[in-house]
Structures are given as C-alpha cells and as structure tokens.
Design an enzyme around this catalytic site. Sequence first.
Site, PDB file in Angstrom:
ATOM      1  N   GLU A 202       0.799  -1.224   0.000  1.00 39.29           N
ATOM      2  CA  GLU A 202       0.000   0.000   0.000  1.00 39.29           C
ATOM      3  C   GLU A 202       0.838   1.283   0.000  1.00 39.29           C
ATOM      4  O   GLU A 202       0.773   2.079   0.917  1.00 39.29           O
ATOM      5  CB  GLU A 202      -0.990  -0.034   1.165  1.00 39.29           C
ATOM      6  CG  GLU A 202      -1.940  -1.200   0.975  1.00 39.29           C
ATOM      7  CD  GLU A 202      -3.064  -1.294   1.983  1.00 39.29           C
ATOM      8  OE1 GLU A 202      -4.186  -1.636   1.577  1.00 39.29           O
ATOM      9  OE2 GLU A 202      -2.822  -1.035   3.178  1.00 39.29           O
TER      10      GLU A 202
ATOM     11  N   GLU B  14      -4.085 -10.441  -0.226  1.00 36.31           N
ATOM     12  CA  GLU B  14      -4.945 -10.382   0.958  1.00 36.31           C
ATOM     13  C   GLU B  14      -6.358 -10.688   0.508  1.00 36.31           C
ATOM     14  O   GLU B  14      -6.802 -10.220  -0.539  1.00 36.31           O
ATOM     15  CB  GLU B  14      -4.928  -8.983   1.598  1.00 36.31           C
ATOM     16  CG  GLU B  14      -3.580  -8.611   2.172  1.00 36.31           C
ATOM     17  CD  GLU B  14      -3.547  -7.192   2.775  1.00 36.31           C
ATOM     18  OE1 GLU B  14      -4.596  -6.704   3.236  1.00 36.31           O
ATOM     19  OE2 GLU B  14      -2.464  -6.607   2.761  1.00 36.31           O
TER      20      GLU B  14
HETATM   21  C1  GAL Z   1      -5.199  -3.977   3.800  1.00 39.68           C
HETATM   22  C2  GAL Z   1      -3.789  -3.751   4.282  1.00 39.68           C
HETATM   23  C3  GAL Z   1      -3.474  -4.484   5.559  1.00 39.68           C
HETATM   24  C4  GAL Z   1      -4.591  -4.268   6.538  1.00 39.68           C
HETATM   25  C5  GAL Z   1      -5.884  -4.736   5.948  1.00 39.68           C
HETATM   26  C6  GAL Z   1      -7.069  -4.474   6.836  1.00 39.68           C
HETATM   27  O1  GAL Z   1      -5.629  -2.959   3.003  1.00 39.68           O
HETATM   28  O2  GAL Z   1      -2.843  -4.111   3.320  1.00 39.68           O
HETATM   29  O3  GAL Z   1      -2.271  -4.025   6.069  1.00 39.68           O
HETATM   30  O4  GAL Z   1      -4.691  -2.920   6.804  1.00 39.68           O
HETATM   31  O5  GAL Z   1      -6.149  -4.028   4.781  1.00 39.68           O
HETATM   32  O6  GAL Z   1      -7.052  -5.131   8.015  1.00 39.68           O
HETATM   33 MG    MG Z   2      -2.482  -0.048   5.028  1.00 42.11          MG
END
Ligand code: GAL
Ligand code: MG
Length: 994
Positions: free
Chosen positions: A424, A501
């Site tokens: 990010e 993710e």
């Molecule tokens: C994503 C991010 C993670 C965490 C997650 C939400 O956007 O990469 O670090 O923030 O969302 O829990």
């Molecule tokens: Mg983040």
Amino acid sequence: MSLHDLTVQSLVDVAPGDGVRPRAWRRREQWRLDLTGTWRFHYATGLAEAPDACDAADFDDDGWDTQEVPGHWVLGGDGRYGRPIYTNIQLPIPMSPPTVPDANGIGDYRRDFELPSEWSSLGAIRLRFDGVESIGIVAVNGRHVGVVRGSRLATELDVTDVVRPGRNVVHVRVAQWSAQTYVEDQDQWWLPGIFREVTLVGRPAEGIEDYHLLADFHHTTGRGTLTVQLRDATFPVTVEIPELGIKQSWGAADDVAPIPLDAVTPWSPERPRLYQVRLSNDAESIESRIGFRTVRIDGHRWLVNGRQVRIAGVNRHEYDPDRGRVFDEDAAREGLLLMKRHNINAIRTSHYPPHPRLLELTDELGFWVMDECDLETHAFELHGWENNPSDDSAWRTSLVDRMRRTIERDKNHPSVICWSLGNESGTGANLAAMAEEARTLDPSRPVHYEGDYEASYSDLVSRMYAPIPELGDMSAGISSALSPRPAQSSRFRDKPKVLCEYAHAMGNGPGALADYAAEFDRFEDWHGGFIWEWRDHGIRTTTPDGTEFFAYGGDFGEVAHDGSFVMDGLVHSDGRPSPALAEVKQVFSPVTVTAMRDGIVLRNRRHDTDTSDYRFSWVWEVDGERRSDGDLDVPTIDAGGEVTIPLPQLPAEAETVRDSWLTVTVRESADRPWCSEGHEVVVAQARLDRNAAPLLPAPTGSVSAGRIMEVGPVTLSASGRVLSIGGVEVGESGVELWRAPTENDSLGDFGSYEIGDYTATRGYGLPGPSSAARWRAQGLDRLMSQTVSAGAEGDEFVVVERLLPAQGRHGAEVTYRWRRIGDAAGCQVLVSPIRPRTDVTWPRVGFHLLLPGEFERAEWFGGGPGEAYPDSRSASMVGRHASAIDELAFPYAVPQETGHRESLRRLDISGQATSIRLRAFGPDVPGFSLLRHDASELTAARHQHELPESRGVHLYLDAFQHGLGSRSCGPDVLPQYQLWPRAVSFGFTLELAP
Ligand code: GAL
Ligand code: MG
C-alpha cells in the site's frame, strides 16, 4: 556535532541508514557478543526534554532507569514512557513530511560491554542492529558511529576503529517518529524501541564476507545444481555438502563454477528437504542449508520445480500480546505448527521482513514465503497520493536500499519464493527501481507488488479483497477489473495472479472461503491467496479493577486511532484459534474428499508429494450412532491426481434409514513435526438417505387452559410466554430477529464508520450502509411484541403476535402452536414478514429462551463441533457433539454474534440437578446457540469485560442466520448466503431429560 543537533538533523533525513553493505544473516557468527539484556534507559517526551551529551563515554547515567533489549518502551509499563498507538491508514502525526512533531518519544539507551581480547586480531568489528523503531543514533565510546534506519531491517555499523580492549560504552538514541515514519505506515501498533537483537560481530580479515547459495532443481531430470556466489572472499574456499558426498575447493574466484548434482530430493512445503552446506576458508567456516527448488514464471503460471504453486496462505505479522514485535522463537514455532495443523502452506510476511530466524523455521517446517520489504506509505492515499515517497526522487536511494537489505539478508532461504516490494504505497518510479534492484540482485525469484495496477514492474498480478466475480474477469482479461487502460488487459491475462490479501478474518468471519477456493481451483492463472490475517494484535492489559483484557485502538486514550480494526486474525490475541480456523483447515486441505451417494472423489492438491503418507478411513452412523467403520482402500494419488472410489459396502437400509451418514477422514499416518500420527487432515461427509426433515408430531393430548397454560411439562402465560419447563424457571422467551452485529455486519461503509464510540477512518467494502445500519434503521434491534390472539384451538394453544418497532410498520407476524406430545411440550413456530423490504435483510430468525445460569453442559446431535454460518460451514459435521456451555461462545475482541451450530436434531442442556431435552423439527430445521449473554447485551459491549453480569443461559434456536461475508474489509455476504425476509416454519419439543 552535539547529540541534540545530530538528532535534529537525523530526524528529517530521508537518506538510507548508515552501515556496511548488507549480507546474508547467519545464525551462528563465529565472533559474536550478545548485547541484549538490561540497558540503562532515559525517556523524554520530546527532544527538548532529552539529555544532551548523554552519548559521551563518561556520561553519568546513574539516575537512569532500565529497559530490556529487545523491547518496546511503551509496553508493559504504567504509561510513564508513553503508550501504544494504533492506526491503520492514517498517521498519528501531522502529514508534513519529512518533519515530525515536537511530541516525539526519545529513548536513550546505554550499556557497556567487554571486548574479548582475542578480537584484537580480527579484521573488522561491527555493531549489528536487527530492528529499531523508528531510528537509532548510535555512539560507541562517545564517538558517533552511524544512524540506524529501516525499523525491521538489519544494519551493521563499522566500529572497528572505535572499540578498544576492555570496557566499551554504547549509546543508542531512539526516536519514535522520524522521516522514516512516513514510509513505515503499516496497519499495526506504533511500538518504538530496540525490539530485535543488538550484537557485536567480529569479522576476520580474510574471511567470506557474503554468500548466495542457489540450489536449482531440474524437474525433468531430477538433478540439481548448486551455484555459489561469494563476495569478498579469500580463496581457497571449500564447499561441502556431506550428505551428497560433495567437497569442492576453489583456489581463486575464477575457479568458482556451478556444481552439478545427481539425484537430489527437491524442497517443497510438503517435503521440506534441506541439505547442510559448509563454506569455509582458512579464516572462517559458515554453516548454511539449501533446499533444491527452481522458481520460474511461465506465462500465467508461477512454477516451482515445474509445478504450479497453490498458495493456501495467511498474512503474518510479527506479534505477541505482551511483547509486541519482539521475536520469541518458541512462540513463533508454535504459531507455525498451528498453521501446519490447519493446512496453511504459505506466509506473506506482512509488511516487512520478519525476524531472520523465522525464515529458518519456514525452511524447516515447509511454507512458501512471500518476503515483503519494510515499506508502506498508505497515509498519502488520504491526500490523493500527493508527495508520495514512492514517486519522489528524494526517497529513491532510501527505498531501493530497503529492498536491497531485505534481499541480501534473506536470499539464502529456499522457502522464500518471491520478493514483495512492500504494501500500500501507491505507485511510482521508486517502486519500479526497487523491482529493478530485486531482479538485479536476485533473478531467481519473481517480484510482487499489489499496487502495480498496470502490471508494469511486477511479475505477479496481485489484488486484495477482490470480489469473487473479479477473479474470473481478470482471467478473461476483462478490463474493468484490470488497469484503467483496456489496451493493457492482455498484459494482465498473461501473468500469474494471486490475492495477497483476502477473507478479512475480523471478528466472526470470514465467509465465502470455500467459494474463493473453488475459483482458485477453476482458473489456472490464479494461484490462491493469503488470508488477512493470522492473529489479532490485542495488547494484554488490565482494567483499574484488575480484569485482564486485550486492548485495541482507543484503549490507550489515543487521539487518532482505528478502533478494533487491528483485531482481524484467525487466532485470538491469546493464541487460541478462532472458529474460522476450522473452516480454513477444511478449505485449504491438501487433499479434497467429495463423498457422494455413488462414490468418493479424492483429489491430491499437494505440490509434489503423493498420498502415501495419509491413511483413509470411514465410519457409517445412523442417528448419530456408529453402525460400522473401516479403512478406505484408496490407491496412492500422485500430486495433482484424482481418483474416484466406490463407497464401502453397506447394508441396503443405509439408504433408507433417517440420518444415515458416511464420514470419511484423512489422517497422517506418521508423526510429523506439527502433529502426531493420526492427526486429522480433513473430514468429509455424505448423507446416504433422502428422508426429509422430521416434522413436529401431532398432539397426544389436550392442553389445560387457565390463567396459566399447561402444555405437558411447560407452563405458559396467557400471552404465550414460556414460564417454566418441568419446574425450571424460564426468564424470557419469544422469536428474535436481531443478532449482535459482527464486525462484518457493521463495518464497511465508504467514508467513516462507527463502532460504538469509536470512529474509524474507512472501511473497504461496498458502497451503501452496512447491514447493521440497515437492520437498525428498520428497528430490528428493538422490536416490540403485540399479542394479536391467544387461546386454545382444538388440542393446541395458539398464540399470534406481531413484532414491530416503535413508529415502524415493517416486522414479522409470529404464530406459536403449542401442543402436548407424550411427556414433552411441542411448539411449531411460524414467522412471516410484515411488509418486507427489498433492501433490508434479516440478521436471524430464531426462538429465544432464557434459562437459569446453573446449566453448564450441552450434548447434541446435529452440526458441530464448532460454530457454522451459511458461508462458513465446511467444517461442520453432523454427529454427536458435547461441550461446556462456556465454550460454545468465542470471545471475539469486540463481543458479537457467536456460537451458532447448524442443523440440530437433539440437544440436552444439563446442570447439576436438571437436564432439559430439546428436539428440533422442520421444515426449516433450526440450529442452536447457548450463550451467557443475549443479542442486545452482546451488541452493547465493546470489549468482553464490559459485558454485564450474566442473567442466565440464552438458548437460541435459529432456523436461519444471515451469512458472514467479509465486508469489514472486502465483499459483503454473497447473495446465496443472505437471509431475506421470508416465511419460516420450525418446530421443537421441550421436556425434562430422563
Ligand atoms: C489492507 C492492508 C493491511 C490491513 C488490511 C485491513 O488494506 O494491506 O495491512 O490494513 O487491509 O485489516
Ligand atoms: Mg495499510
């Protein structure tokens, strides 16, 4: 320069940290002095209050406090040294890079050490830091030796000319905020301090400064090649691989050549075969390990040893509820073993390199690792990425240096199969330069970066929280899901894809894991994904009255924070697996078992290992009772293979008797590092009969009418409230549509969202109000009951009520038909929506009974053992289960809906003196939960310890529950798992158990 001036200058410096060229981490340095332990410590709330000249060798630190290294000064204290702060995207300091506010915790650390006299013959002496947040300004014997930057990266400062035999003094000034804070904006607690080891390392004059071992595997021939790259090595150098009978010496750099090796065993997560390697010359000897594997991208396939990788992964932060990011090897190993027991085969080291030792454990135990650089500039997104360090040339060297230090430190680990530039951080030229650096330093691994939405400098196309349809779109090259420029869509189509993710494991959830798995199996260019995330980051804390709890954002009085968004793991802060982990285990299983009435299909999803180390067994149960069992004769299935085998021979009645179930279990046939022989890998069930759900039997007698109704053992008020069951008093009863919103129910609006008193900056979900907001707007949390009629009808006592909120017209009409059935009281419940809306689902449709608190145990025949919801039910098996009532609920950090078990047949609820037996009937057979708190109590509390004293045991019989989804950060409940207002009918009987 004075220490004060040096600090002022260092705080805003965007240059890389100081230090010698990075090199591979070695577990055993031949010359090593451990400087962890108790240091003297001084804390100041800002630079103006910090002592000047405390880096002088003779500074008198007598009055100073002490601090353990490694550690974070904000933890474990009483707030004397500041407190932890949790933010996600936003920064807790103003956005004015590269400057930082005056309120900036300054920790001065001092200690001395004795330099061993034998070290005087060495060529160089270095002071090594493995992790300092956010910067460290270092002096030895009063002389400045460098600044440490890159909180989770290693730095080696050359101190050869500064140390002296005998006593030496080290001073490290650590600042909580610095320019580096802007590029270390990961979603986690801000935890300053020296939190990894500090070591004095001696280097021989004519040693081997660095080495890169590339152990290739040629999958077509079964041969290997070891390529050794040496830096600053004095020859002759000898490499030995005792197990392969290799001993090769090179007299000069020009002699170094790849070593061909016959018949080696390749490395994979399933078979993490490592070979010991020794590199030596006259001055030193290095022990290392290699695993043979070749990583390659071939079109849209990401291959290791010629086979596509399947990422059944999790994002792993380095975290402990007491020690923060301080590494504890035993705990880390426990965590990895728990992952292995749950069929997790991959880790993304979100969002920084982990403690170097972790990667030795992943080599040993077997995981695919995406090793991520320490980089995140997420806060800039909130200002349209203006001044983003990723695209600002002033930051170029520094970011490239971060990448280089990541790779150089970790390059010798077979488990690492890709480098990630960070997380990010928008996009920009500096990221492209980092990717370039990665390819130059290590062409043997691909580069990942999710934010490269044009797929211009990363080798993998990556997304986070993509809704399921987007996966297929991306595979098909449909541009809306890809780059803003349709012309580039083929570029995406031809690259391997991964979800770095997905499935946000916050609170109760995630839903739809099995649906993602099906897509990963379906599209060849998708390689799976990493669940967000492994573990909650609660900080063990106590209330003023001594109650222990796990704190999240806002609990330390932070001005800006993001509430419970830091509690989004599959594992509770205390290390206990959440119910979701059972779902993960089933869905990630290396072998899938689909049991059907006409056969069992088994598929081996492993990378390169057949199924000969598994044993397969079956059991046939009727009505929860074992009728027969045996081993299942499964031929060995090669990696990637599939077989269909017939069902075991069963009597003909297996297809006719009610609740006839075949359960197939796959077990490990030998002890493994993470489990003992017999460990269940996966379980599957098939129902063999086609009987419809039983319906509530007809009345066997009449009900006695009066001011109090008697229906067998149950007494009811004139308006139909249950008063007692066989003399056991009942506090409340009635149909309930409300459930305590899960965080997936309540978060995920665009813009800001509220969690009670907490306002967090942003959700990630779909536009429009959250489910909980819609439910509340319709008053589903405050329905009022209005009796329409109550009276005897034939042998039944029939009550009709309406459930509507104040001022509202939308709700439900409920009919209860009570009847006597032998020694039991039966009730058929009919719920029909009143003026249902097309934009508001229902949380649940269930019947609630408040029983006395003395009930302790539950035994049931139905789905279990764990909780299950419509989109998270892969691990729920029909059978006989038992549990203490207290263990039926999971203590999610924020209290919420929990504990639902599906498809109930029978339930015995027992206490010391009495047992109540309940049977469940269709057509909409309910599931159940037994909780110490009701839906509104769970709704109101923000932490477990805020729950009021329990009023008893709440039984909920839910015919339906709305799905879970993943909307706290991702897609909402899929349509097929949503509960839309509809007519529902279910029955139950109540009696005292014999
Ligand atoms: C994503 C991010 C993670 C965490 C997650 C939400 O956007 O990469 O670090 O923030 O969302 O829990
Ligand atoms: Mg983040």
